[in-house]
Design a protein around this motif. Sequence first.
Motif, short mmCIF file in Angstrom:
data_model
loop_
_atom_site.label_atom_id
_atom_site.label_comp_id
_atom_site.label_asym_id
_atom_site.label_seq_id
_atom_site.Cartn_x
_atom_site.Cartn_y
_atom_site.Cartn_z
N ALA A 86 -15.58 24.07 -38.72
CA ALA A 86 -16.56 24.10 -37.63
C ALA A 86 -17.63 23.02 -37.77
N THR A 87 -17.95 22.59 -38.99
CA THR A 87 -19.08 21.68 -39.17
C THR A 87 -18.71 20.25 -39.52
N THR A 88 -17.46 19.99 -39.81
CA THR A 88 -17.06 18.62 -40.16
C THR A 88 -17.09 17.75 -38.91
N THR A 89 -17.80 16.65 -39.00
CA THR A 89 -17.87 15.69 -37.89
C THR A 89 -17.37 14.34 -38.35
N TYR A 90 -16.95 13.55 -37.40
CA TYR A 90 -16.43 12.21 -37.71
C TYR A 90 -17.57 11.34 -38.21
N ASP A 91 -17.37 10.69 -39.36
CA ASP A 91 -18.44 9.91 -39.97
C ASP A 91 -18.50 8.47 -39.49
N GLY A 92 -17.51 8.01 -38.75
CA GLY A 92 -17.52 6.65 -38.21
C GLY A 92 -17.05 5.61 -39.22
N ILE A 93 -16.85 5.98 -40.45
CA ILE A 93 -16.44 5.03 -41.48
C ILE A 93 -14.94 5.13 -41.73
N SER A 94 -14.50 6.33 -42.08
CA SER A 94 -13.06 6.52 -42.29
C SER A 94 -12.37 6.53 -40.94
N GLY A 95 -11.10 6.37 -40.92
CA GLY A 95 -10.37 6.34 -39.66
C GLY A 95 -10.33 7.68 -38.96
N VAL A 96 -10.11 7.65 -37.67
CA VAL A 96 -10.01 8.87 -36.88
C VAL A 96 -8.81 9.70 -37.35
N ARG A 97 -7.73 9.02 -37.69
CA ARG A 97 -6.54 9.73 -38.18
C ARG A 97 -6.89 10.53 -39.44
N LYS A 98 -7.63 9.91 -40.37
CA LYS A 98 -8.01 10.61 -41.59
C LYS A 98 -8.90 11.81 -41.28
N HIS A 99 -9.79 11.67 -40.31
CA HIS A 99 -10.66 12.77 -39.90
C HIS A 99 -9.83 13.92 -39.32
N ILE A 100 -8.87 13.59 -38.48
CA ILE A 100 -8.01 14.61 -37.87
C ILE A 100 -7.17 15.30 -38.93
N MET A 101 -6.67 14.53 -39.90
CA MET A 101 -5.87 15.12 -40.97
C MET A 101 -6.72 16.08 -41.82
N LYS A 102 -7.98 15.73 -42.03
CA LYS A 102 -8.87 16.61 -42.80
C LYS A 102 -9.07 17.93 -42.07
N LEU A 103 -9.34 17.87 -40.77
CA LEU A 103 -9.51 19.09 -39.98
C LEU A 103 -8.22 19.91 -39.92
N THR A 104 -7.09 19.21 -39.82
CA THR A 104 -5.80 19.89 -39.81
C THR A 104 -5.56 20.60 -41.13
N HIS A 105 -5.97 19.98 -42.23
CA HIS A 105 -5.85 20.62 -43.55
C HIS A 105 -6.65 21.92 -43.58
N PHE A 106 -7.91 21.89 -43.12
CA PHE A 106 -8.74 23.11 -43.10
C PHE A 106 -8.10 24.17 -42.20
N PHE A 107 -7.56 23.74 -41.07
CA PHE A 107 -6.91 24.64 -40.12
C PHE A 107 -5.69 25.30 -40.77
N ASN A 108 -4.87 24.50 -41.46
CA ASN A 108 -3.66 25.04 -42.10
C ASN A 108 -4.00 25.98 -43.25
N LYS A 109 -5.08 25.71 -43.97
CA LYS A 109 -5.52 26.62 -45.02
C LYS A 109 -5.88 27.98 -44.43
N GLN A 110 -6.52 27.98 -43.26
CA GLN A 110 -6.86 29.23 -42.58
C GLN A 110 -5.60 30.00 -42.20
N ARG A 111 -4.63 29.27 -41.68
CA ARG A 111 -3.37 29.92 -41.29
C ARG A 111 -2.65 30.52 -42.49
N GLU A 112 -2.67 29.81 -43.63
CA GLU A 112 -2.04 30.34 -44.84
C GLU A 112 -2.68 31.66 -45.27
N MET A 113 -3.96 31.82 -44.96
CA MET A 113 -4.67 33.04 -45.33
C MET A 113 -4.64 34.07 -44.20
#
Length: 143
Positions: A86-113
């Motif tokens: 909910a609180t992770t925002t795009y930092d403008g430095i790393s790529g958008v793809r990396k940002h999306i992958m980070k959010l997807t990782h958090f999302f998948n961790k939630q699904r695993e639980m």
Amino acid sequence: MNLDLALRTEIPTKPTNESSIEEKTHYEHWEHSNRICLMITRHTIDKSIRQSIHQTNNAKDFLDAVGKKFTKFDKAEKGTFMKFLATTTYDGISGVRKHIMKLTHFFNKQREMKVELTDSFLVWQVLESLPSQFDTLKTTYNA
């Protein structure tokens, strides 16, 4: 020798004078396995964990108690990953793809639980986490 016999089978009945040699041998093997399993688990688990578990003479019961004691941490972990999502925002430095992958990782961790989240929630969260320079993308997606 089956060292994990005590973990794989139930406690056999204690032999009596009328028990067969096979029953007595099986009980002795199980008892030896149980002692070895208890010794190994008690001495390999961290001291702080070991002290918080009630003493038992059955290896299977000991491992069940450890499992029950630490299931409550799932709630804290769920909360942590939900907060990151909910609180992770795009930092403008790393790529958008990396940002999306980070959010997807958090999302998948939630699904695993076993947290019920839909894919559309992830898409919405990704779009919301992007800065105003991506407003055109947000508008196009919502249209």
